[in-house]
Design a protein around this motif. Sequence first.
Motif, PDB file in Angstrom:
ATOM      1  N   ALA A   7       0.837  -1.192   0.000  1.00  0.00           N
ATOM      2  CA  ALA A   7       0.000   0.000   0.000  1.00  0.00           C
ATOM      3  C   ALA A   7       0.878   1.249   0.000  1.00  0.00           C
ATOM      4  O   ALA A   7       2.044   1.198  -0.402  1.00  0.00           O
ATOM      5  CB  ALA A   7      -0.939  -0.043   1.200  1.00  0.00           C
ATOM      6  N   ASP A   8       0.343   2.351   0.474  1.00  0.00           N
ATOM      7  CA  ASP A   8       1.043   3.635   0.435  1.00  0.00           C
ATOM      8  C   ASP A   8       1.651   4.020   1.772  1.00  0.00           C
ATOM      9  O   ASP A   8       2.042   5.171   1.964  1.00  0.00           O
ATOM     10  CB  ASP A   8       0.095   4.735  -0.045  1.00  0.00           C
ATOM     11  N   ASN A   9       1.737   3.084   2.714  1.00  0.00           N
ATOM     12  CA  ASN A   9       2.338   3.386   4.014  1.00  0.00           C
ATOM     13  C   ASN A   9       3.849   3.205   4.028  1.00  0.00           C
ATOM     14  O   ASN A   9       4.535   3.859   4.807  1.00  0.00           O
ATOM     15  CB  ASN A   9       1.743   2.491   5.105  1.00  0.00           C
ATOM     16  N   CYS A  10       4.364   2.280   3.215  1.00  0.00           N
ATOM     17  CA  CYS A  10       5.796   1.969   3.235  1.00  0.00           C
ATOM     18  C   CYS A  10       6.329   1.815   1.821  1.00  0.00           C
ATOM     19  O   CYS A  10       5.611   1.345   0.919  1.00  0.00           O
ATOM     20  CB  CYS A  10       6.070   0.652   3.982  1.00  0.00           C
ATOM     21  N   GLY A  60     -12.610  -1.002  -2.294  1.00  0.00           N
ATOM     22  CA  GLY A  60     -12.538  -0.697  -3.710  1.00  0.00           C
ATOM     23  C   GLY A  60     -11.740   0.554  -4.028  1.00  0.00           C
ATOM     24  O   GLY A  60     -11.867   1.121  -5.122  1.00  0.00           O
ATOM     25  N   ARG A  61     -10.904   0.980  -3.091  1.00  0.00           N
ATOM     26  CA  ARG A  61     -10.157   2.230  -3.263  1.00  0.00           C
ATOM     27  C   ARG A  61      -8.700   2.012  -3.661  1.00  0.00           C
ATOM     28  O   ARG A  61      -7.942   2.969  -3.831  1.00  0.00           O
ATOM     29  CB  ARG A  61     -10.201   3.004  -1.944  1.00  0.00           C
ATOM     30  N   ALA A  62      -8.279   0.763  -3.796  1.00  0.00           N
ATOM     31  CA  ALA A  62      -6.854   0.481  -4.004  1.00  0.00           C
ATOM     32  C   ALA A  62      -6.319   1.132  -5.277  1.00  0.00           C
ATOM     33  O   ALA A  62      -5.268   1.782  -5.258  1.00  0.00           O
ATOM     34  CB  ALA A  62      -6.621  -1.024  -4.027  1.00  0.00           C
ATOM     35  N   LEU A  63      -6.993   0.975  -6.396  1.00  0.00           N
ATOM     36  CA  LEU A  63      -6.490   1.522  -7.653  1.00  0.00           C
ATOM     37  C   LEU A  63      -6.439   3.050  -7.605  1.00  0.00           C
ATOM     38  O   LEU A  63      -5.453   3.664  -8.028  1.00  0.00           O
ATOM     39  CB  LEU A  63      -7.353   1.057  -8.820  1.00  0.00           C
ATOM     40  N   THR A  64      -7.495   3.666  -7.093  1.00  0.00           N
ATOM     41  CA  THR A  64      -7.543   5.128  -7.026  1.00  0.00           C
ATOM     42  C   THR A  64      -6.401   5.674  -6.179  1.00  0.00           C
ATOM     43  O   THR A  64      -5.692   6.611  -6.577  1.00  0.00           O
ATOM     44  CB  THR A  64      -8.890   5.581  -6.444  1.00  0.00           C
ATOM     45  N   ASN A  98      -2.685   4.696  -7.649  1.00  0.00           N
ATOM     46  CA  ASN A  98      -2.323   5.361  -8.899  1.00  0.00           C
ATOM     47  C   ASN A  98      -2.237   6.881  -8.760  1.00  0.00           C
ATOM     48  O   ASN A  98      -1.773   7.564  -9.675  1.00  0.00           O
ATOM     49  CB  ASN A  98      -3.307   4.975  -9.997  1.00  0.00           C
ATOM     50  N   ALA A  99      -2.643   7.392  -7.595  1.00  0.00           N
ATOM     51  CA  ALA A  99      -2.454   8.814  -7.289  1.00  0.00           C
ATOM     52  C   ALA A  99      -1.296   9.032  -6.324  1.00  0.00           C
ATOM     53  O   ALA A  99      -1.038  10.160  -5.909  1.00  0.00           O
ATOM     54  CB  ALA A  99      -3.733   9.386  -6.680  1.00  0.00           C
ATOM     55  N   PHE A 100      -0.568   7.985  -5.997  1.00  0.00           N
ATOM     56  CA  PHE A 100       0.500   8.006  -4.990  1.00  0.00           C
ATOM     57  C   PHE A 100       1.650   8.890  -5.469  1.00  0.00           C
ATOM     58  O   PHE A 100       2.132   8.760  -6.589  1.00  0.00           O
ATOM     59  CB  PHE A 100       0.968   6.566  -4.784  1.00  0.00           C
ATOM     60  N   THR A 101       2.110   9.805  -4.581  1.00  0.00           N
ATOM     61  CA  THR A 101       3.161  10.752  -4.958  1.00  0.00           C
ATOM     62  C   THR A 101       4.375  10.633  -4.042  1.00  0.00           C
ATOM     63  O   THR A 101       4.300  10.078  -2.947  1.00  0.00           O
ATOM     64  CB  THR A 101       2.644  12.200  -4.895  1.00  0.00           C
ATOM     65  N   HIS A 124       0.866   2.743 -11.926  1.00  0.00           N
ATOM     66  CA  HIS A 124       0.060   2.106 -12.983  1.00  0.00           C
ATOM     67  C   HIS A 124      -0.464   0.747 -12.526  1.00  0.00           C
ATOM     68  O   HIS A 124      -0.364  -0.262 -13.242  1.00  0.00           O
ATOM     69  CB  HIS A 124       0.864   1.962 -14.275  1.00  0.00           C
ATOM     70  N   VAL A 125      -1.036   0.717 -11.337  1.00  0.00           N
ATOM     71  CA  VAL A 125      -1.577  -0.541 -10.806  1.00  0.00           C
ATOM     72  C   VAL A 125      -2.795  -0.944 -11.628  1.00  0.00           C
ATOM     73  O   VAL A 125      -3.670  -0.123 -11.935  1.00  0.00           O
ATOM     74  CB  VAL A 125      -1.960  -0.372  -9.328  1.00  0.00           C
ATOM     75  N   GLN A 126      -2.839  -2.217 -11.982  1.00  0.00           N
ATOM     76  CA  GLN A 126      -3.944  -2.755 -12.765  1.00  0.00           C
ATOM     77  C   GLN A 126      -4.899  -3.536 -11.849  1.00  0.00           C
ATOM     78  O   GLN A 126      -4.507  -4.024 -10.783  1.00  0.00           O
ATOM     79  CB  GLN A 126      -3.417  -3.680 -13.858  1.00  0.00           C
TER      80      GLN A 126
END
Length: 487
Positions: free
Chosen positions: A82-85, A440-444, A447-450, A460-462
Amino acid sequence: MKNRIFPNAVFLSVTTWLIISGCTKILDKQPVTDLITNTGATSISALDAENSLAGVYDAETGYAYGLEFNVLDRITNGDAKADNCYAGGDNPNNISIDLFTFNAANDNIGRDWKDAFGIVATANITLAQVAACTDPALTPTRKNQILGEVRFMRAYTYFDLVRLFGRVPIMLEPVDQTNSEALIASTLIPQSSVDSVYEAILADLWFARANVQADNTPPNKMVITKGAVNSILAKVYASMPTPNWDSVAYYCDQVIPNYSLVPNFNSLWDNSAKNNKEAIWEFNYVGYSKVGNWIPSQFLTGGWKKFNTPTNDLVNVYRAEGDSVRLKASITFVDYGWSDAYWKDPLHYPVLSKYPDPNDGTNDFYAIRLADILLLRAEAYNSKADIGNAAMMVNKVRARVGLPATTAANANDMALAIEKERRLELAFEGHRWFDLQRTGRALTVMNAFTNGAGQNLNYHVQDYQIIYPVPQNQLDNNLLLTQNPGY
């Protein structure tokens, strides 16, 4: 439901699990190695039944064989994916998970499949042994408690498997080793549907709920109680393909009155606060001299760059929220001389610090604690547009760390507020990816991760990458398995 046997590939990789280690008194002692060589469904003694149970606890918490699946990989799968690490370290398998470049040859993904099914194999053997026990010293109540605890751990492991891999083989009995033909026939089976896996999970949890001890009965929070079962039932109903929010609410409500938040968030990570009133299920660790717990050393101290580096994005969210309490408890900035593409200042490099004892490995790991369930209850309220009660649950968690009440005023805003609160409260406890997956928020989000400069990392997660591929060596050994779509 028809019982199934575990597949040949799994059997070949976990034969060492057929010897079970354990201890004589799981309620008040840490595991002590004791071998049981009788692995068939023949009558065993009451003491052997207790030792077999302890062996399953050892396997589930990663004691018995030094497994990485249950803590290090739990944080990799839950936080680094995910976007934590960021992956941290230099392990290419971890890095490919972080970057979503993984494939069926990824060794960590293969290890997780193998280790999880090893736990299931150990559970299946123990269930057969204990069910066959005729020793009068094992009372019917205690026998059902043991069976309930083991079935809970099997369900908990399958809950991980179905979220990581989707369709998996359902294995509810030991391998039939009466002859080679029976062995082959009983081990080569295909995956079952996701719905069927959840049905098997629920069957085990319902049995466990009827038979394990009441909340707070054993002093050691590693022992499974009704609170742990009700908590996982709530999480399962929230994670199924079609969530059942009425059931989530019901099971959360069975848990919440029996536990309470510790007043000081920092004390959760203090070894003097083990088995506290917030802990629902806690993995106890005993240090290098006992069973080789080395997990905290993977995140702290110098010498070599550690795994699971906190992300710029997570640090920025803590700071934007004014959440200095949880930021300081969760992340420490060090001057070990490290830098990378994400963190360029070698005197200000973040490390994960919720497990702050790298020397003896004595930190516990919260598999389930009350804050998780309070925030899940908030989601259930919000699913019914009950914003007031959802806010009440969120604000209980926020108040502990000195944050003001949430300002979310509608269901959409509240959903995002709960998501953020879960992220800040439960960082590095292995929940974040599964929260994004089930909502259902994983792709959003991914793919917005900065990065730290606000530039998109272009993951570009599919959609197919929401679950892992079936490991290639499992496909090679069991031709009835099929690869997950997209891989």
